[in-house]
Design a protein around this motif. Structure first.
Motif, PDB file in Angstrom:
ATOM      1  N   LYS A 113     -75.836 -13.240  47.611  1.00 33.18           N
ATOM      2  CA  LYS A 113     -76.389 -12.883  48.910  1.00 33.18           C
ATOM      3  C   LYS A 113     -75.812 -13.783  50.013  1.00 33.18           C
ATOM      4  N   ARG A 159     -82.633 -11.980  42.998  1.00 34.67           N
ATOM      5  CA  ARG A 159     -81.975 -10.878  42.289  1.00 34.67           C
ATOM      6  C   ARG A 159     -80.453 -11.040  42.313  1.00 34.67           C
ATOM      7  N   ASP A 160     -79.912 -11.334  43.503  1.00 32.21           N
ATOM      8  CA  ASP A 160     -78.460 -11.481  43.618  1.00 32.21           C
ATOM      9  C   ASP A 160     -77.952 -12.694  42.832  1.00 32.21           C
ATOM     10  N   SER A 205     -84.802 -10.867  47.210  1.00 32.78           N
ATOM     11  CA  SER A 205     -83.432 -10.351  47.198  1.00 32.78           C
ATOM     12  C   SER A 205     -82.432 -11.441  46.823  1.00 32.78           C
ATOM     13  N   SER A 206     -82.694 -12.660  47.250  1.00 33.12           N
ATOM     14  CA  SER A 206     -81.794 -13.754  46.904  1.00 33.12           C
ATOM     15  C   SER A 206     -81.832 -14.056  45.407  1.00 33.12           C
ATOM     16  N   GLU A 216     -86.921 -16.115  47.550  1.00 35.14           N
ATOM     17  CA  GLU A 216     -87.171 -14.805  48.166  1.00 35.14           C
ATOM     18  C   GLU A 216     -86.556 -13.763  47.231  1.00 35.14           C
TER      19      GLU A 216
END
Lengths: 271, 87
Positions: free
Chosen positions: A11, A150-151, A147-148, A145
């Motif tokens: 990310k 997950r990436d 999305s971070s 967080e």
């Protein structure tokens, strides 16, 4: 022979460049010979965060294409004399990075420096895979967080499959650097806690960098945060992380745990 | 009232944690292109398409990925004349 580190995340905007600059400077401030390398061809920014944007003459692509010697492209920091920067190209695109060219440059840097710290571009494309390809150690920069995280998980998978180490059947050494952490919000239950992120990603923790105004202030003036204000909370966290990189065993503390009067009352009740 | 809300508002971090655990369990499993549920979805739709023209508006595919169990619901509306044509 120096160590090659990739600072990566998948990310964007999580603090790769800030962390590259701060860790590079922290190591150099302790006498190590360090080069920070910007792999974000087309969107370079490490020069700006390091405060060297007006001194860039040649870049990584020039060296790879044989238009400049490595020694011509390296920029020596004005504050710490063992700290160097190899900037990325701003005008060319990432297709100019060839695997052979990158390998040649990394090998030369490895022979000349104690630490070669590669600042990966965001994403999972060519620039990112080439930045991680020759690394001995990976620092996965993650914000607490969804999305971070997950990436980061995705990037960890790539570190274990798309790097030279992985292809040779070796294990890539990976470390988690948790950035922009806000202990008060985590305590209130509105931010993933350190242990949550560690459990999900299951790689060892290199450090926790607190969310802080000092980071923005440092980039405003073009200095790694460890140089801009060495006594600030994020700087001290980066100094500790740099010592852990060198193999020191230090307990990881959650920065800024001190609570004021209000924090004491409300923080505890909400927890 | 305001103070009450401050304390009673439920925490969001546990939700983030749980969502990530479920999602990543699936993403890790499908890294080598072995996501069974996705494969099933594609093959089921292919099998149906063999026998009738699928009107994409009349097909609803619902996928719910859980930590232990995933469910795949394929709801196909078969028009009367399509069924007759196939027969």
């Amino acid at each position: 022979m120096g160590k090659v580190i990739v600072v990566t995340s998948g990310k964007g905007g999580v603090g790769k460049t800030t962390s590259t600059a701060a860790l590079g400077a922290a190591l150099a401030q302790n006498g190590e010979k360090v080069v920070v390398v910007d792999f974000d061809v087309g969107l370079r920014n490490l020069d700006l965060v390091m405060g060297a944007e007006r001194r860039v003459v040649y870049d990584l692509v020039n060296v790879i294409q044989g238009e400049a010697k490595l020694t011509q492209a390296l920029i020596r920091d004005k504050r710490v004399e063992t700290l160097y920067l190899l900037p990325a190209s701003q005008t060319r695109d990432k297709d100019n990075l060839t695997p052979e060219g990158v390998e040649k440059v990394i090998t030369a840097l490895r022979n000349a420096f104690d630490w070669v710290i590669c600042d990966s571009p965001a994403g999972i494309e060519r620039g990112a895979t080439l930045a991680m390809r020759h690394a001995d150690v990976a620092i996965v920069v993650t914000n607490p967080e969804v999305s971070s995280v997950r990436d980061s998980d995705r990037i960890i998978g790539m570190l274990d499959s798309k790097t030279l180490k992985a292809e040779n059947g070796e294990q890539m050494e990976k470390h988690l650097l948790l950035t922009r952490y806000d202990p008060a919000r985590a305590e209130r239950g509105d931010m993933l806690k350190v242990d949550d992120v560690l459990e999900i990603l299951s790689i060892p923790l290199l450090g926790i960098i607190p969310e802080s105004m000092d980071v923005l202030r440092a980039s405003n003036v073009g200095a790694p945060v460890t140089l801009a204000d060495g006594r600030s909370a994020p700087a001290m966290a980066y100094f500790d992380a740099a010592r852990r990189l060198k193999g020191e065993i230090l307990p990881v503390t959650i920065p800024g745990e001190k609570r004021g009067f209000f924090g004491k009352i409300f923080g505890r009740k909400a927890a | 009232m305001n103070l009450f809300r401050l304390f009673s508002r439920s925490q969001s971090a546990p939700a983030a944690r749980e969502r990530l655990q479920v999602l990543l369990a699936h993403e890790r499993a499908s890294a080598g292109d072995s996501d069974l549920v996705t494969k099933l979805r594609d093959e089921i739709l292919l099998a149906i398409a063999k026998h009738m023209q699928i009107d994409s508006e009349k097909v609803s595919v619902k996928l719910e990925r859980g930590l232990q169990v995933s469910t795949l619901v394929v709801d196909v509306e078969i028009p009367f004349d399509a069924a007759r044509k196939a027969a």
